[in-house]
Design an enzyme around this catalytic site. Structure first.
Site, PDB file in Angstrom:
ATOM      1  N   GLU A  28       0.858  -1.190   0.000  1.00 18.69           N
ATOM      2  CA  GLU A  28       0.000   0.000   0.000  1.00 18.69           C
ATOM      3  C   GLU A  28       0.891   1.237   0.000  1.00 18.69           C
ATOM      4  O   GLU A  28       1.170   1.830   1.032  1.00 18.69           O
ATOM      5  CB  GLU A  28      -0.907  -0.013   1.230  1.00 18.69           C
ATOM      6  N   LYS A 159      -1.440 -13.456  19.142  1.00 18.04           N
ATOM      7  CA  LYS A 159      -1.957 -13.183  17.793  1.00 18.04           C
ATOM      8  C   LYS A 159      -3.474 -13.281  17.682  1.00 18.04           C
ATOM      9  O   LYS A 159      -4.002 -13.661  16.642  1.00 18.04           O
ATOM     10  CB  LYS A 159      -1.288 -14.122  16.772  1.00 18.04           C
ATOM     11  N   ASP A 235       7.999 -11.251  13.421  1.00 18.93           N
ATOM     12  CA  ASP A 235       6.839 -12.072  13.094  1.00 18.93           C
ATOM     13  C   ASP A 235       5.656 -11.107  12.971  1.00 18.93           C
ATOM     14  O   ASP A 235       5.082 -10.664  13.965  1.00 18.93           O
ATOM     15  CB  ASP A 235       6.580 -13.091  14.205  1.00 18.93           C
ATOM     16  N   HIS A 330      -5.366  10.161  -3.256  1.00 17.34           N
ATOM     17  CA  HIS A 330      -5.184   8.847  -3.867  1.00 17.34           C
ATOM     18  C   HIS A 330      -5.108   8.960  -5.374  1.00 17.34           C
ATOM     19  O   HIS A 330      -4.274   8.339  -6.016  1.00 17.34           O
ATOM     20  CB  HIS A 330      -6.330   7.912  -3.484  1.00 17.34           C
TER      21      HIS A 330
END
Lengths: 348, 348, 348, 348
Positions: A28, A159, A235, A330
């Site tokens: 992105e 997580k 991670d 954008h």
């Protein structure tokens, strides 16, 4: 991957005040100019982004079956009563691991024990797992009436979104803040302190609440953390916990007090993934491969991750105070005409 | 990055039954053999992992200020009463975007409107943002007493844990399941259906609950999703929502019923990041670049992501039923002596 | 109001094994026979409902403003470093109040401090408020850079659902359990252990999770707690926290292991509302007005509340395993033909 | 029990503007003067507390087992496709019950169906239970591959904290608001709009978030609801859902915008407990026993409950902006020297 910055950042973990560029790996691309705009703001202010690490630990919760609830409770009392013994067990597994706290949950005849350790410069997942295995062996060998349930009972919790990781701690708890003078708010961020405050209250605090979010009030911490984690060999699945944090924005006589609190920055300067050449280079350039006391490199890394988050969060919120700004920037970006501080990430 | 599999998977989204290998990009290399073990199990069973896509949509919530609560409510009634009109607005922004539902929250004089669209083969973040901007313009131009609050009010909600995304939907809602005969459970997973059921209830359901988790009961969905998302050019920050899902495990006369429900698989076969050669190759190899009806490639992709999750989840839970198995297999792996189905990821 | 029972209950807080009837005040009259059925079951089993009080405390969190985050952190370090001093302050406010722990949250330049006290036989709301006021005065007078924010910062947290009250504790944390032989399950509860286990997993654990519940997995704790609290002069608004607790049910070779864990039973045998004649009588009849060590009467009361909860929970879950049983028994009840153990509360 | 007020309240549900005293039953006597102070403020302002009922429904979720996930999904499609048929079933159970919406969750091979009905002037628990039983019978008789799971699957969800009840609705969703001129804020509430805004943001929004609360940002809604529910014959255990709501406070040029949104006010003017003479008298005096369209009496009752909540919430927050005010007023109260608007409830 791109380096963005420099960000001006201060606090004990960076040894005073420093200016540091940060690497962000992402698909992105509007993220880069967005963080870049926040970074530029930080360099205009004395002390830049001020930071404090208020806690650090890594956790693993084991699950034990007991004969009954009374036995579970007796076992827990005995466990808390033998912390030195347990610390000795931990010490056999790593010279960096140190047991700093213990918590439990008793639910009927089940006993969850949450071991909390400091783990030097490692994020510590493997270190606490090994320590927990040995601790569980020790407990099973010395305390009657309890049996193996699981090496992980999800009271750790890894997580997955939770409240426990914010309340009891997991990773570095990093608080960042900056006071931005009115003139910079207006000229660089094209908004006012009042409008950012109002948006933050309504979107990040109230909107997240309505969404049934848990211990989370921010626009897009996960975006910055993902880019930073990937670039520094972490991670990156730990952005799940990382996404839970709190943005505060207050109008202080026209100046903008802006703060991002990230209770769960989970990073290491050593460990899995850190040996790759590009990762090693990134960590070195960030100043996180120095010869320091164990833990200091990782704390510096955590603070830089959190400062990057503040930059991107500030920039996006400022943009969202202006109707149409996000979409316009954008379109500009897609045309290859990016003009710096107008360009934003997708709204989060 | 490594290809793991094949996984046997069935369901409408894969056009019957198929065998597909999946790419996983990760620094945590034990993830590969772990998913691999689950994949092998799937190939031993007719139909393999059965899948259903029960919902799909992408959402964006705008925030409007109203004169007062009664005006906010009147505006909402008018918005819901003009869906065809709104759909016409949406149609001007993309030929793939279609408005399928609307939800609101009124809190005092604020009105949050959640637009929910199908977005063809794109994950749809940008598509819904553009559509929402136009919808908001339209609303502001036609409904009196309301003003711009924010293009995103966090009732969407993007990359933060929530309950709303599970309840109202965001991304593909994919249900996966498999019934594993007792013999395979014992031989391939070295455990029993009863032990997996018990562990799942105590760790994933009960342990997560104690952790103050929200709409989440699994061991490590985020690990598999991260690997899959990175390898297929997705915005991997969507693993935050992805990490919320539910594993069920039941002992059915010695056979193991195992199911992973992922309400928020957010993937696209087109869009940002999909043009990179390695991503294009991965999507092609997965069969997600075919000439099909809009949305079909993305649904196939979502189902393959979810099937990968089931493989890794099954393997880890089985391992955690056995004391010491995880740590042993880690040591084995580090010594380069990985022997397939003994090797696991770190406990989650 | 009606007395139901006796319930057979054991554990330290009731001094071994006892049989006690309990008062329940409610407009929902099916609650009485429902709890009554569970009570009868308890009397058929040696030791009846076994109980353990694994924690007790009352909390109040104050909110302080600091000059900046570093000052907030320094203040917190100083607060934790002066616990004896703080305990001395607490001691001036009540001879029963004792400071047992402290927790904090730092969010930008705000500092939330959660004081946790034992409060003898009182539920302790007023006692901790008074103590917190004095503690805050002391902190403001001795620590530079911090200012009054609020006497309550909602990190306490009172009468709102939360995760913190389960994780850090508020009120008595009472674990109850019973092992019911197969024959009694079938004859008295008209069901099987397996069916209750399955229902509990699917409804209480899974259904609550889907509902976006937080640290809660039960059918209707709030019903029993409301009746018990009203009848014993408690502040019944504490059923909000009380409603968060965990029911476990397991088929153990045909016998039913059934357990209710209530982390937040907030009751006192002295204090507001306890002077009313009918309350005084109820407390006396429950054996909670004896001349004992401070805290013992309140612990007994908490255990009896929790045992009542188990009775009602068991009865309702058993009923819900049978299609139509609830509605039939309601109709029976309305006709005034209540026949004991068929009669249930409305489904929760 | 005491009548407090009058409160000035306006909105469709009270037929314009009205002044109404409200009954509050409580052991916590400081609640009366606290609500009384807010009530007095309301009478000084044109329109007083403005109210809107933005939604109403009662829900029950049944749980069905299916052959597999695909069958569960097919069943769900068929259920949603036969709403008229289902409405006909509902109509046989009560002339007031009307099916207005359906929602589902599919988790593996389980199907939760949430029936949402309007229930006239009843709170509707029993009405939806009876309707759900008949609907389930109908589904089981007409749709192959599904079996009885439970009459209640906790996706309803009754008397437990949740996100679903706020997002999908349960009970009356009542929004209340008032704009209080600066002078009244200062003179009657002894504070300023800015201080109330700051406290509300930090305590109710931020503090609750830190506590791991869910869709809840208020100080003590449960207190007022308990008193009101007990006095009007409601099932007071519904304060659990009632405790979840959102207070907003904004400084608008020195005036105070204050709003309480209560998504789950669960009340009825008919049904269990309403036949008691004192309840009947209370309902009559509140104007909720009039000869009106079904539902109108209950909506009026809900609005009066919510207005009472606003009064108590406003008063407490104002008090907490002033150090020491709460404790002082408590001491005053205990001495029997209550002087009206200084007197507060315990901090929540």
């Amino acid at each position: 991957m791109k380096w963005v910055g420099p960000i001006r950042v201060s606090g004990d973990a960076v040894g005073g005040t420093d200016e540091v560029s940060v690497p962000l790996a992402t698909y992105e691309t509007p993220l880069w100019p967005s963080v870049g705009r926040g970074a530029r703001v930080s360099t205009l202010i004395e002390g830049g982004i001020r930071t404090v690490v208020v806690d650090e630990r890594m956790s693993r919760s084991v699950l034990l079956e007991a004969d009954d609830a009374a036995t579970a409770y007796a076992a827990w009392l005995r466990i808390t009563g033998s912390r030195e013994e347990l610390q000795a067990v931990v010490a056999t597994t790593s010279r960096f691991a140190r047991l700093i706290d213990l918590h439990s949950e008793i639910v009927g005849d089940l006993l969850f024990v949450r071991f909390e350790l400091t783990t030097g410069d490692a994020s510590g997942h493997n270190m606490v797992t090994l320590a927990s295995e040995r601790l569980m062996d020790h407990i099973l060998a010395t305390i009657p009436g309890v049996r193996y349930g699981s090496i992980s009972g999800n009271y750790c919790i890894d997580k997955k979104p939770s409240a426990v990781n914010g309340i009891l701690g997991r990773g570095k708890n990093v608080v960042t803040e900056i006071l931005i003078p009115r003139e910079i708010v207006e000229r660089r961020l094209r908004t006012t302190a009042k409008r950012v405050e109002t948006l933050n209250t309504r979107k990040n605090l109230l909107g997240s609440l309505l969404a049934g979010s848990i211990r989370s009030a921010n626009a897009h911490y996960a975006n910055m953390l993902l880019g930073f984690y990937l670039a520094t060999g972490q991670d990156a699945a730990n952005i799940v916990e990382g996404s839970q944090g709190v943005t505060r924005a207050e109008d202080r006589d026209g100046d903008l007090y802006f703060s991002c609190t990230l209770p769960n920055v989970i990073v290491g300067s050593v460990g899995n993934g850190k040996g790759l050449p590009e990762v090693e280079e990134a960590l070195t350039r960030l100043g996180c491969r120095e010869d320091r006391e164990p833990g200091e490199n990782a704390r510096r890394l955590a603070v830089l991750a959190a400062a990057s988050v503040l930059c991107g969060e500030l920039s996006l919120l400022a943009a969202q105070t202006n109707p149409g700004e996000l979409m316009r920037s954008h379109v500009v970006l897609e045309r290859g005409e990016s003009r710096g501080d107008r360009v934003q990430t997708p709204p989060a």
